[in-house]
Design an enzyme around this catalytic site. Structure first.
Site, PDB file in Angstrom:
ATOM      1  N   CYS A 170      31.895  48.307  51.157  1.00 52.53           N
ATOM      2  CA  CYS A 170      31.861  46.973  51.760  1.00 52.53           C
ATOM      3  C   CYS A 170      33.164  46.210  51.614  1.00 52.53           C
ATOM      4  O   CYS A 170      33.290  45.087  52.106  1.00 52.53           O
ATOM      5  CB  CYS A 170      30.714  46.174  51.157  1.00 52.53           C
ATOM      6  SG  CYS A 170      29.133  47.045  51.264  1.00 52.53           S
ATOM      7  N   HIS A 310      31.887  36.860  49.416  1.00 52.51           N
ATOM      8  CA  HIS A 310      31.279  38.141  49.808  1.00 52.51           C
ATOM      9  C   HIS A 310      29.774  37.957  49.939  1.00 52.51           C
ATOM     10  O   HIS A 310      29.166  38.442  50.897  1.00 52.51           O
ATOM     11  CB  HIS A 310      31.602  39.208  48.768  1.00 52.51           C
ATOM     12  CG  HIS A 310      31.044  40.560  49.089  1.00 52.51           C
ATOM     13  ND1 HIS A 310      31.446  41.279  50.191  1.00 52.51           N
ATOM     14  CD2 HIS A 310      30.096  41.319  48.467  1.00 52.51           C
ATOM     15  CE1 HIS A 310      30.780  42.433  50.233  1.00 52.51           C
ATOM     16  NE2 HIS A 310      29.959  42.474  49.206  1.00 52.51           N
ATOM     17  N   GLU A 321      29.241  36.927  41.704  1.00 52.02           N
ATOM     18  CA  GLU A 321      30.381  36.319  42.392  1.00 52.02           C
ATOM     19  C   GLU A 321      30.488  34.833  42.086  1.00 52.02           C
ATOM     20  O   GLU A 321      31.597  34.319  41.870  1.00 52.02           O
ATOM     21  CB  GLU A 321      30.284  36.532  43.900  1.00 52.02           C
ATOM     22  CG  GLU A 321      31.494  36.004  44.648  1.00 52.02           C
ATOM     23  CD  GLU A 321      31.474  36.288  46.135  1.00 52.02           C
ATOM     24  OE1 GLU A 321      32.512  36.083  46.787  1.00 52.02           O
ATOM     25  OE2 GLU A 321      30.417  36.715  46.649  1.00 52.02           O
ATOM     26  N   LYS A 342      27.618  35.720  55.813  1.00 52.37           N
ATOM     27  CA  LYS A 342      26.636  36.797  55.976  1.00 52.37           C
ATOM     28  C   LYS A 342      25.227  36.238  56.165  1.00 52.37           C
ATOM     29  O   LYS A 342      24.329  36.957  56.607  1.00 52.37           O
ATOM     30  CB  LYS A 342      26.659  37.749  54.770  1.00 52.37           C
ATOM     31  CG  LYS A 342      27.880  38.645  54.696  1.00 52.37           C
ATOM     32  CD  LYS A 342      27.764  39.643  53.541  1.00 52.37           C
ATOM     33  CE  LYS A 342      28.986  40.529  53.415  1.00 52.37           C
ATOM     34  NZ  LYS A 342      30.174  39.806  52.917  1.00 52.37           N
ATOM     35  N   HIS A 347      25.028  41.805  56.832  1.00 47.42           N
ATOM     36  CA  HIS A 347      26.129  42.472  56.136  1.00 47.42           C
ATOM     37  C   HIS A 347      26.660  43.619  56.991  1.00 47.42           C
ATOM     38  O   HIS A 347      25.984  44.629  57.169  1.00 47.42           O
ATOM     39  CB  HIS A 347      25.635  42.990  54.783  1.00 47.42           C
ATOM     40  CG  HIS A 347      26.714  43.474  53.875  1.00 47.42           C
ATOM     41  ND1 HIS A 347      28.038  43.533  54.239  1.00 47.42           N
ATOM     42  CD2 HIS A 347      26.647  43.946  52.596  1.00 47.42           C
ATOM     43  CE1 HIS A 347      28.747  44.005  53.237  1.00 47.42           C
ATOM     44  NE2 HIS A 347      27.939  44.263  52.225  1.00 47.42           N
ATOM     45  N   PHE A 406      30.299  49.035  46.818  1.00 43.27           N
ATOM     46  CA  PHE A 406      29.758  50.065  45.955  1.00 43.27           C
ATOM     47  C   PHE A 406      30.906  50.871  45.339  1.00 43.27           C
ATOM     48  O   PHE A 406      31.947  51.078  45.965  1.00 43.27           O
ATOM     49  CB  PHE A 406      28.852  51.004  46.751  1.00 43.27           C
ATOM     50  CG  PHE A 406      27.487  50.446  47.056  1.00 43.27           C
ATOM     51  CD1 PHE A 406      27.103  49.187  46.646  1.00 43.27           C
ATOM     52  CD2 PHE A 406      26.568  51.210  47.772  1.00 43.27           C
ATOM     53  CE1 PHE A 406      25.845  48.685  46.933  1.00 43.27           C
ATOM     54  CE2 PHE A 406      25.306  50.724  48.062  1.00 43.27           C
ATOM     55  CZ  PHE A 406      24.936  49.457  47.642  1.00 43.27           C
TER      56      PHE A 406
END
Length: 420
Positions: A170, A310, A321, A342, A347, A406
């Site tokens: 991502c 994010h 975050e 998002k 996403h 990831f």
């Protein structure tokens, strides 16, 4: 990471932008929908989701305009490549770049994908199992490999500079932009088309992410499913699309009278080295990434006006975050606007970082901050100024865009209005 002094680096500006997203088929409609706080999430139409636990996603609903491509050629392109082609074509047009007047050996492409041609891969496996090896089509491999979007855009436009593909889950789109900017900074190219593309709304992808318990299951309210920083968030919403920026050496852009949307001042990439899918509770890697990006830009935390987070709408990710932002900015958080787009797009995985860079740049240009929608009960552990539910007018000078993926991979980009 020890960046070279800014006076020893070529400056990189954004001269073109293009995208195709769940909010619209181009940059203009995507931005208008974001400012209006509309959701692009709905029931899945790309396959029958009836047997799935999760039956909604952020799909590109507008038909893709591929009229400039031969029909036979279109059939040989995975959806990731088609999306990238449309976004890159718009970015080039927006940059007012006359390729016939350019040295195309000095123009490169860096369009990444976190997963690649998954739709083609699934179809190829079905064909193999149902019809045997002789039924597998000769274009299966070229269609599924992640670098084909960069390759195809370069082929169609005749661009012979560096041809790259970054694959970092991502964070892919943000890494693509950052590394492309480095390519321009060090003089390996004068201009790079960079960004991300993803088409993950497939049966395997939806089933796989659901098996990880990563997806929201709000089938009764899809438009409210993506809810970053909300106490009732239950997972992210899968989305598809592409976003491409034209990154250009500033003197080169000025010489041809190009429009300058913003300057890419800073970039950093770090790793958590902790877990294949979960962020660390202390968010050390994310915090360090933001700090290094600001150091690369030659800025302090007090210089930042806006953060495009994010923030995927997962319980652990948003909390981590928010903690990283509060730890880095401290008391300055009270003046810092943070929005999670998002909430509207879902996403887009490997395309997310590039799309959110686009939103950050438009916020700089217009003085309008896109909202975090579906924020009804803010999580006390994610206490920030979330630009909740409604766009806000506020002139900003510096925007920070975060992307985490990831494998513990992190990226942060710093954009600013062109300072002359």
């Amino acid at each position: 990471m020890t960046p070279r002094p800014r006076n020893e680096r070529r400056r990189v500006v954004v001269t073109g932008m293009g995208c195709v997203t769940p909010l619209g088929g181009d940059a203009v409609s995507t931005w208008e929908a974001a400012v209006a706080g509309r959701s692009g999430v709905a029931e899945i139409s790309r396959f029958d989701p009836g047997g799935h636990t999760v039956r909604f996603a952020g799909e590109v609903r507008d038909p893709l305009d591929l009229s400039d491509l031969p029909h036979k050629e279109v059939r040989r392109l995975d959806r990731t490549v088609r999306l990238a082609h449309v976004a890159a074509r718009e970015a080039l047009a927006n940059s007012r770049l006359d390729l016939a007047a350019q040295d195309c050996e000095r123009i490169g492409v860096a369009i990444g994908s976190g997963i690649g041609g998954l739709e083609t891969l699934e179809a190829g496996v079905r064909m193999l199992w149902e019809g045997g090896p002789r039924r597998v089509q000769p274009f299966v491999i070229p269609m599924i490999i992640s670098n084909m979007s960069s390759g195809y855009v370069a082929i169609r436009q005749g661009l012979k500079g560096p041809n790259l593909c970054h694959v970092s889950a991502c964070a892919t789109g943000a890494h693509s932009l950052g590394e492309a900017a480095r390519t321009v900074e060090r003089g390996d190219a004068d201009l790079m088309l960079a960004g991300g593309t993803e088409a993950p709304v497939t049966e395997l992808s939806v089933a796989g992410f659901n098996a990880m318990r990563a997806l929201s299951t709000r089938n009764d309210a899809p438009t409210a499913a993506s809810r970053p920083f909300d106490a009732e968030r239950d997972g992210f919403v899968l989305g598809e699309g592409a976003a491409v920026l034209v990154l250009e050496e500033r003197a080169h852009a000025l010489a041809r009278g190009a429009p300058i949307h913003a300057e890419l001042l800073g970039y950093a990439a770090t790793g958590d080295a902790a877990h294949i899918a979960q962020p660390t509770a202390d968010a050390e890697g994310a915090q360090r990434c933001m700090r290094l990006a600001l150091q690369d830009a030659g800025l302090q935390t007090a210089d930042v006006d806006y953060v495009n987070a994010h923030a995927t709408s997962t319980p652990a990710g948003d909390l981590s975050e928010a903690h990283a932002i509060r730890e880095l900015f401290g008391p300055l958080c009270d003046q810092l606007a943070v929005s999670a787009t998002k909430s509207m797009t879902g996403h887009l995985l490997g395309a997310a970082g590039a799309l959110e860079a686009f939103f950050s740049i438009r916020a700089l240009e217009t003085g309008i901050l896109p909202p975090t929608i579906n924020l009804e009960a803010p999580d006390p552990g994610c206490r920030l100024d979330h630009v909740a539910n409604k766009a806000r007018r506020r002139r900003i000078r510096v925007a920070l865009s975060n992307s985490f993926g990831f494998g513990g991979t992190n990226a942060a980009l710093v954009f600013a209005t062109d300072s002359g």
